[in-house]
Motif scaffolding. Sequence first.
Motif, PDB file in Angstrom:
ATOM      1  N   GLU A   1       0.834  -1.201   0.000  1.00  0.00           N
ATOM      2  CA  GLU A   1       0.000   0.000   0.000  1.00  0.00           C
ATOM      3  C   GLU A   1       0.876   1.262   0.000  1.00  0.00           C
ATOM      4  N   LEU A   2       1.916   1.257   0.825  1.00  0.00           N
ATOM      5  CA  LEU A   2       2.827   2.410   0.865  1.00  0.00           C
ATOM      6  C   LEU A   2       3.555   2.592  -0.462  1.00  0.00           C
TER       7      LEU A   2
ATOM      8  N   ASP B   1       2.487   1.744  -3.401  1.00  0.00           N
ATOM      9  CA  ASP B   1       1.518   2.324  -4.347  1.00  0.00           C
ATOM     10  C   ASP B   1       1.381   3.827  -4.112  1.00  0.00           C
ATOM     11  N   TRP B   2       1.267   4.201  -2.842  1.00  0.00           N
ATOM     12  CA  TRP B   2       1.131   5.628  -2.529  1.00  0.00           C
ATOM     13  C   TRP B   2       2.388   6.399  -2.957  1.00  0.00           C
TER      14      TRP B   2
ATOM     15  N   GLU C   1       2.335   6.931  -6.657  1.00  0.00           N
ATOM     16  CA  GLU C   1       1.364   7.967  -7.027  1.00  0.00           C
ATOM     17  C   GLU C   1       1.890   9.357  -6.677  1.00  0.00           C
ATOM     18  N   ALA C   2       2.467   9.487  -5.480  1.00  0.00           N
ATOM     19  CA  ALA C   2       3.011  10.784  -5.053  1.00  0.00           C
ATOM     20  C   ALA C   2       4.175  11.187  -5.953  1.00  0.00           C
TER      21      ALA C   2
ATOM     22  N   ASP D   1      -1.668  14.633   2.943  1.00  0.00           N
ATOM     23  CA  ASP D   1      -1.524  13.232   2.567  1.00  0.00           C
ATOM     24  C   ASP D   1      -0.165  12.686   3.013  1.00  0.00           C
TER      25      ASP D   1
ATOM     26  N   GLN E   1       0.632   9.711   5.727  1.00  0.00           N
ATOM     27  CA  GLN E   1       1.438   8.545   5.370  1.00  0.00           C
ATOM     28  C   GLN E   1       2.615   8.336   6.325  1.00  0.00           C
TER      29      GLN E   1
ATOM     30  N   LYS F   1       1.598   5.742   8.831  1.00  0.00           N
ATOM     31  CA  LYS F   1       1.564   4.416   8.202  1.00  0.00           C
ATOM     32  C   LYS F   1       2.972   3.883   7.968  1.00  0.00           C
TER      33      LYS F   1
END
Length: 123
Positions: A65-66, A68-69, A72-73, A103, A107, A110
């Motif tokens: 998940e991280l 992917d983030w 995207e970032a 955002d 994160q 997380k």
Amino acid sequence: LLDIINSEGAELSEVAPGDASLRVEDLIHKDNKRFDNLREQIEKRAEKARVAKEKSLEVISELDELLDWFNEADDKLKTPSPVNADPDTLKRQLAQQKDMSEDISAQKAKTRDALSSGKKLLN
């Protein structure tokens, strides 16, 4: 195999003279006890392995998940829109910047949690 030993041992105990019968029964009892102890140890280790696998899958999921983030970032940061003097455009860009900053802050927790989980898993 243990059933065969117990069966043969019981037969041997019946035909063994005097104290030999008691020694055979004692040996069978000790073997059964050792077998039970080994089985318990194996079951405990299997449970620990199952729990460790479950935890590692959770950490992998968090890391996916991280990742992917982060991707995207990274894409957002690679293609910034040029600063414009138009007030409406500036407000929109400022709002986008604020959203990105929030955002990133979200994160951080997380990321710390995933790092902590990973360290616990390794120890």
